[in-house]
Scaffold this motif. Structure first.
Motif, PDB file in Angstrom:
ATOM      1  N   ASN A 192       1.006  -1.225   0.006  1.00 14.16           N
ATOM      2  CA  ASN A 192      -0.010  -0.035  -0.038  1.00 14.16           C
ATOM      3  C   ASN A 192       0.932   1.253   0.099  1.00 14.16           C
ATOM      4  O   ASN A 192       1.937   1.285   0.975  1.00 14.16           O
ATOM      5  CB  ASN A 192      -0.807   0.022   1.257  1.00 14.16           C
ATOM      6  CG  ASN A 192      -2.274  -0.706   0.960  1.00 14.16           C
ATOM      7  OD1 ASN A 192      -2.285  -1.142  -0.121  1.00 14.16           O
ATOM      8  ND2 ASN A 192      -3.113  -0.741   2.002  1.00 14.16           N
ATOM      9  N   ARG A 216     -12.164  -2.565  -9.971  1.00 11.95           N
ATOM     10  CA  ARG A 216     -12.691  -2.877  -8.674  1.00 11.95           C
ATOM     11  C   ARG A 216     -13.201  -4.162  -8.498  1.00 11.95           C
ATOM     12  O   ARG A 216     -13.109  -4.762  -7.567  1.00 11.95           O
ATOM     13  CB  ARG A 216     -13.363  -1.711  -7.937  1.00 11.95           C
ATOM     14  CG  ARG A 216     -12.667  -0.486  -7.642  1.00 11.95           C
ATOM     15  CD  ARG A 216     -13.733   0.379  -6.815  1.00 11.95           C
ATOM     16  NE  ARG A 216     -12.876   1.718  -6.384  1.00 11.95           N
ATOM     17  CZ  ARG A 216     -13.558   2.577  -5.559  1.00 11.95           C
ATOM     18  NH1 ARG A 216     -14.923   2.640  -5.697  1.00 11.95           N
ATOM     19  NH2 ARG A 216     -12.845   3.785  -5.553  1.00 11.95           N
ATOM     20  N   THR A 223     -10.784  -3.810  -0.062  1.00  9.80           N
ATOM     21  CA  THR A 223      -9.824  -2.656  -0.422  1.00  9.80           C
ATOM     22  C   THR A 223     -10.495  -1.668  -1.392  1.00  9.80           C
ATOM     23  O   THR A 223      -9.900  -0.688  -1.897  1.00  9.80           O
ATOM     24  CB  THR A 223      -8.660  -3.663  -1.367  1.00  9.80           C
ATOM     25  OG1 THR A 223      -9.423  -4.171  -2.593  1.00  9.80           O
ATOM     26  CG2 THR A 223      -8.037  -4.607  -0.737  1.00  9.80           C
ATOM     27  N   THR A 226      -9.979   2.146  -1.473  1.00 10.68           N
ATOM     28  CA  THR A 226      -8.884   2.592  -1.924  1.00 10.68           C
ATOM     29  C   THR A 226      -8.780   2.413  -3.329  1.00 10.68           C
ATOM     30  O   THR A 226      -9.570   2.132  -4.109  1.00 10.68           O
ATOM     31  CB  THR A 226      -7.519   1.784  -1.272  1.00 10.68           C
ATOM     32  OG1 THR A 226      -7.634   0.428  -1.913  1.00 10.68           O
ATOM     33  CG2 THR A 226      -7.664   1.682   0.212  1.00 10.68           C
ATOM     34  N   THR A 228      -6.811   1.009  -6.425  1.00  7.09           N
ATOM     35  CA  THR A 228      -6.000  -0.203  -6.599  1.00  7.09           C
ATOM     36  C   THR A 228      -5.613   0.101  -8.112  1.00  7.09           C
ATOM     37  O   THR A 228      -6.263   0.072  -9.346  1.00  7.09           O
ATOM     38  CB  THR A 228      -6.847  -1.496  -6.420  1.00  7.09           C
ATOM     39  OG1 THR A 228      -7.552  -1.651  -5.279  1.00  7.09           O
ATOM     40  CG2 THR A 228      -5.983  -2.628  -6.790  1.00  7.09           C
ATOM     41  N   GLU A 236      -0.615  -6.110  -7.745  1.00 11.16           N
ATOM     42  CA  GLU A 236      -1.587  -5.167  -7.297  1.00 11.16           C
ATOM     43  C   GLU A 236      -0.890  -4.400  -6.262  1.00 11.16           C
ATOM     44  O   GLU A 236      -0.023  -4.597  -5.446  1.00 11.16           O
ATOM     45  CB  GLU A 236      -2.624  -6.018  -6.614  1.00 11.16           C
ATOM     46  CG  GLU A 236      -3.348  -6.827  -7.938  1.00 11.16           C
ATOM     47  CD  GLU A 236      -2.795  -8.189  -7.900  1.00 11.16           C
ATOM     48  OE1 GLU A 236      -3.676  -8.927  -8.757  1.00 11.16           O
ATOM     49  OE2 GLU A 236      -1.925  -8.440  -7.333  1.00 11.16           O
ATOM     50  N   CYS A 238      -2.141  -0.721  -3.791  1.00  8.07           N
ATOM     51  CA  CYS A 238      -3.437   0.371  -3.417  1.00  8.07           C
ATOM     52  C   CYS A 238      -2.696   1.660  -3.031  1.00  8.07           C
ATOM     53  O   CYS A 238      -1.638   1.632  -2.290  1.00  8.07           O
ATOM     54  CB  CYS A 238      -4.299  -0.181  -2.228  1.00  8.07           C
ATOM     55  SG  CYS A 238      -5.224  -1.894  -2.656  1.00  8.07           S
TER      56      CYS A 238
END
Length: 249
Positions: A192, A216, A223, A226, A228, A236, A238
């Motif tokens: 993140n 999404r 998640t 946030t 992504t 991946e 975030c």
């Protein structure tokens, strides 16, 4: 730049159980305990350790995770004690084809691999977590992307391994290690980033560096608040929304 590395996120069937394991093993503390998220962080607020976050998600683990933690040790005896402690807390030994190596490969209570390293000079001042390690087909290319994304400079780079570390010289390394396997499916661990200013501008900057947006619908609901994205090798990550400062009005 107003973005920083914030945490390593684990998808977990039982977030609190796995969080408790890591808190006990690292000597860290649970700092957030909610149904939708459990966080674990180092006790030193002035350190540069990345927090660990555990989110409820349906896991479908196939093969070795592409992101894992390496734990530091001060001596061979300390390494042995770390391994014994991890096993007593619910870890198990894991064979990922490592062969005869000086480090020990274990899996946490939900099978996430991690390594307990033998003593290494480059990790003497990192704290409990020596490095967050990312498998990649091109270590230097991915290191350069994450250097741009996080603001951490590339401290060493080569064909087999590249590493970033905070410019303060504190905390864990972020390392990229060459592996021949391509990414398959969603990562069970991801990074993140925290944004402190204009999120739209940060997204534009990250996309210019090689990031791509992710639908999404392809990520767990936990998640969704946030944004992504994926790095150049489809890992991946975030971008957390800026937190409003309510200390002044």
């Amino acid at each position: 730049m107003s973005t920083r590395l914030a945490c390593v996120v684990f998808d977990a069937d039982r977030p609190r159980l796995v969080a408790d394991f890591w808190a006990e093993l690292l000597g860290w503390a649970v700092t957030i305990d909610r149904p939708e998220e459990v966080d674990v962080a180092a006790p030193d607020p002035d350190g540069a350790d990345l927090a660990l976050a555990f989110l409820p998600a349906t896991r479908a683990k196939h093969g070795k995770n592409r992101i894992h933690l390496d734990l530091a040790s001060r001596s061979i005896d300390h390494q042995r004690l770390q391994v014994d402690r991890a096993l007593s807390l619910g870890a198990r030994r894991v064979d990922i084809g490592q062969g005869a190596v000086p480090w020990v490969v274990l899996g946490d209570p939900e099978g996430n691999e991690f390594c307990v390293l033998e003593p290494r000079e480059e990790y003497v001042d990192t704290g409990a977590v020596a490095a967050v390690v990312v498998d990649t087909r091109d270590p230097l290319r991915l290191a350069q992307f994450w250097a741009t994304a996080s603001g951490w400079p590339v401290a060493h780079g080569g064909e087999r391994i590249a590493g970033l570390r905070s410019a303060t010289g504190l905390g864990s390394w972020l390392e990229f290690v060459r592996t021949p396997e391509e990414k398959s499916g969603r990562n069970l661990l991801h990074l993140n980033l925290a944004s402190f200013d204009d999120q739209a501008a940060e997204v534009a900057r990250l996309r210019a560096a090689g990031a791509t947006p992710i639908d999404r619908d392809s990520v767990p609901p936990a998640t969704a608040p946030t944004l992504t994205l994926a790095d150049p090798e489809a890992n991946e990550f975030c971008l957390l929304r800026p937190v409003r400062d309510h200390s002044t009005r």
